[in-house]
Design an enzyme around this catalytic site. Structure first.
Site, PDB file in Angstrom:
ATOM      1  N   SER A  52      46.181  33.355  43.972  1.00  0.00           N
ATOM      2  CA  SER A  52      45.911  33.681  42.569  1.00  0.00           C
ATOM      3  C   SER A  52      45.711  35.181  42.416  1.00  0.00           C
ATOM      4  CB  SER A  52      44.663  32.943  42.074  1.00  0.00           C
ATOM      5  OG  SER A  52      44.444  33.196  40.711  1.00  0.00           O
ATOM      6  N   ASP A  71      44.250  37.860  40.202  1.00  0.00           N
ATOM      7  CA  ASP A  71      43.268  37.924  39.116  1.00  0.00           C
ATOM      8  C   ASP A  71      42.998  39.385  38.775  1.00  0.00           C
ATOM      9  OD1 ASP A  71      42.888  35.048  39.237  1.00  0.00           O
ATOM     10  OD2 ASP A  71      41.820  35.422  41.109  1.00  0.00           O
ATOM     11  N   SER A  84      47.819  32.804  38.664  1.00  0.00           N
ATOM     12  CA  SER A  84      47.241  34.111  38.361  1.00  0.00           C
ATOM     13  C   SER A  84      46.632  34.090  36.975  1.00  0.00           C
ATOM     14  CB  SER A  84      48.311  35.221  38.418  1.00  0.00           C
ATOM     15  OG  SER A  84      48.799  35.385  39.728  1.00  0.00           O
TER      16      SER A  84
END
Length: 386
Positions: free
Chosen positions: A307, A309, A269
Site C-alpha cells: 500500500s 500511503d 494505495s
C-alpha cells in the site's frame, strides 16, 4: 461504448448521475470529531481551491480517470504555494515530491490518476504550465502527480489516459460541490474490497479571533479491516469477491451477507490532498500531512507492504506565496503552539473523506467482474447513526 465525463462536460451516460443518489456520511449520522464542517463539507471550502475530474469509461475493460486539484485560480508557477509531502509507505509513485520536500513549495496543479498514467500526466502538466500566460521563459517545471493502481477494474496496461484527459481535468476544475465516488481518479479503485473512489470533507477551526479551514480530498484504493465511526464494520459486513457471491436481498438480513475469501486483497494505495488557509510553513504542513496519513488507521488500514500511503498538504495563505525575486518577503506564520487544533481537524476530515469515498461510490463492472458499493441499509443497521 466509450464516454468521458469531466466536470461540467458530460458525453454519453454519466456515472456522476448515479453517484448523486447515494448518501454521504453525515446523511447516516456519521460525523467524526467535534469541529464543524465548512458549508460544502469539501476541500473547496478552502477559498480558491478548485477540483476537476475526467472520468474514462470505454467498453468492458476501461474504468479509470484523472482528478486535478488547483490550490488557487491564478498562475500557480508564478505564485507558488507553501507545500509539503508525507510518505506513510512509499510503495507507490508521487512524482515531483522530492522538490516539494526540498523547496517547500508547489507550483503546478496536483494531479491524481492511475499508476501507469503518471508519466503521461507529468507530460500534460508540464505542457499545460508552459502554455500559461506569463510562463514564456519558464525552463523547469515540477509537476506533482500521484497515483493508485486501479488494475482490478481497469485495463491499466492499455495506457488509456491521454494528455487531453489530464488537461481536461485541469481545465474543468471549479470551486463548489465536488463529485465523489466512482469519478475521476477514483473510477476504478477498490477499498476494503468495496468500491472505493474520491471522497472529500472539511473542518472549521476557531482559535481566538482567527478562523481556519481544513479541506481534504482522498483517492481510496487500499485495504485492511473496515472501521466506520469506531464500529468494526468488518466483523459483520465483509465485501464479496464479486457479484456471484452477493445477493441484494442480503440487505434485509445481516447474517446472509457473503464473506470475502481468506486471501482478500489488502494491498493498494491511498492518496490524500490537504488544503488549508491557515498560515503554515512547509515544516508544519509536513506535520499536518502526517496526521492525514495517521487518520487511515481510524478506518482500519493495515498499512500493508503493497500500500502506497501519501499525503500532500498546502497552504493558500497569501503571505506564503513564493514569487520571483530575491528580496526578503514578509510572512505570517502560525506558531507551533497553534497547530494542535488543525491536527485534530485533519484527522477528522480525512476519516470522513474516506467514508464519503465508499458511500458515494457505485457498483462497477469491468473485465468480467463486479466490485460492489457498500450496501447502505446494511451499513446503517451496523453503525446505527453514530
Amino acid at each position: 461504448m466509450r464516454f468521458v465525463v469531466a466536470t461540467a462536460i458530460v458525453i454519453g451516460v454519466s456515472l456522476a448521475q448515479s453517484v448523486s443518489t447515494r448518501p454521504r456520511a453525515r446523511d447516516l449520522g456519521i460525523a467524526p470529531g467535534a469541529f464543524p464542517t465548512g458549508p460544502l463539507n469539501a476541500i473547496t471550502d478552502v477559498a480558491g481551491v478548485r477540483v476537476g475530474h475526467t472520468t474514462i469509461v470505454e467498453g468492458d475493460t476501461v474504468r479509470t480517470g484523472v482528478t486535478a486539484i488547483l490550490p488557487h485560480g491564478g498562475n500557480l508557477f508564478q505564485e507558488k504555494v507553501a507545500g509539503a509531502v508525507f510518505v506513510g509507505n512509499a510503495f507507490g509513485k508521487l512524482a515531483g515530491s522530492t522538490q516539494v520536500t526540498e523547496l517547500g513549495t508547489i507550483e503546478t496543479p496536483i494531479v491524481l490518476t492511475n499508476t501507469l498514467a503518471v508519466g503521461t500526466a507529468m507530460d500534460a502538466v508540464v505542457r499545460w504550465t508552459l502554455a500559461q500566460p506569463g510562463n514564456e521563459s519558464v525552463r523547469s517545471v515540477n509537476a506533482l502527480v500521484g497515483e493508485t493502481n486501479d488494475g482490478t477494474l481497469n485495463d491499466i496496461r492499455g495506457l488509456h489516459v491521454t494528455r487531453e484527459h489530464v488537461t481536461g481535468a485541469i481545465a474543468s476544475a471549479r470551486g463548489g460541490v465536488v463529485d465523489e465516488g466512482a469519478v475521476g481518479a477514483g473510477t476504478g479503485t477498490v477499498a476494503f474490497g468495496w468500491k472505493g473512489g474520491i471522497g472529500t470533507s472539511s473542518r472549521i477551526v476557531r482559535q481566538g479571533s482567527d478562523t481556519w479551514t481544513i479541506g481534504v480530498l482522498v483517492q481510496s484504493n487500499y485495504g485492511g479491516k473496515l472501521t466506520i465511526a469506531g464500529v468494526p464494520v468488518w466483523k459483520t459486513l465483509t465485501a464479496p469477491n464479486d457479484s456471484r457471491s452477493f445477493r441484494l436481498q442480503a440487505e434485509a438480513d445481516l447474517s446472509a451477507v457473503a464473506s470475502a475469501p481468506a486471501d482478500a486483497k489488502v494491498d493498494g494505495s491511498c492518496m490524500i490532498v490537504v488544503a488549508t488557509d491557515a498560515p503554515l510553513d512547509a515544516r508544519d504542513l509536513g506535520r499536518l500531512a502526517a496526521r492525514a496519513v495517521f487518520a487511515l488507521a481510524r478506518t482500519g488500514s493495515s498499512y500493508s507492504n503493497g500500500s502506497g500511503d501519501f499525503a500532500i498538504a498546502f497552504s493558500t495563505h497569501p503571505s506564503l506565496r513564493v514569487t520571483g525575486g530575491t528580496a526578503p518577503q514578509p510572512r505570517t506564520i502560525l506558531p507551533t503552539d497553534g497547530v494542535s487544533g488543525l491536527f485534530e481537524a485533519v484527522l477528522d476530515a480525512t476519516e470522513e473523506a474516506i467514508d464519503n469515498s465508499l458511500l458515494k461510490a457505485t457498483d462497477i463492472t469491468a473485465n468480467g467482474r463486479t466490485i460492489r458499493a457498500i450496501p447502505i441499509e446494511l451499513l446503517r443497521a451496523i453503525v446505527g447513526g453514530k
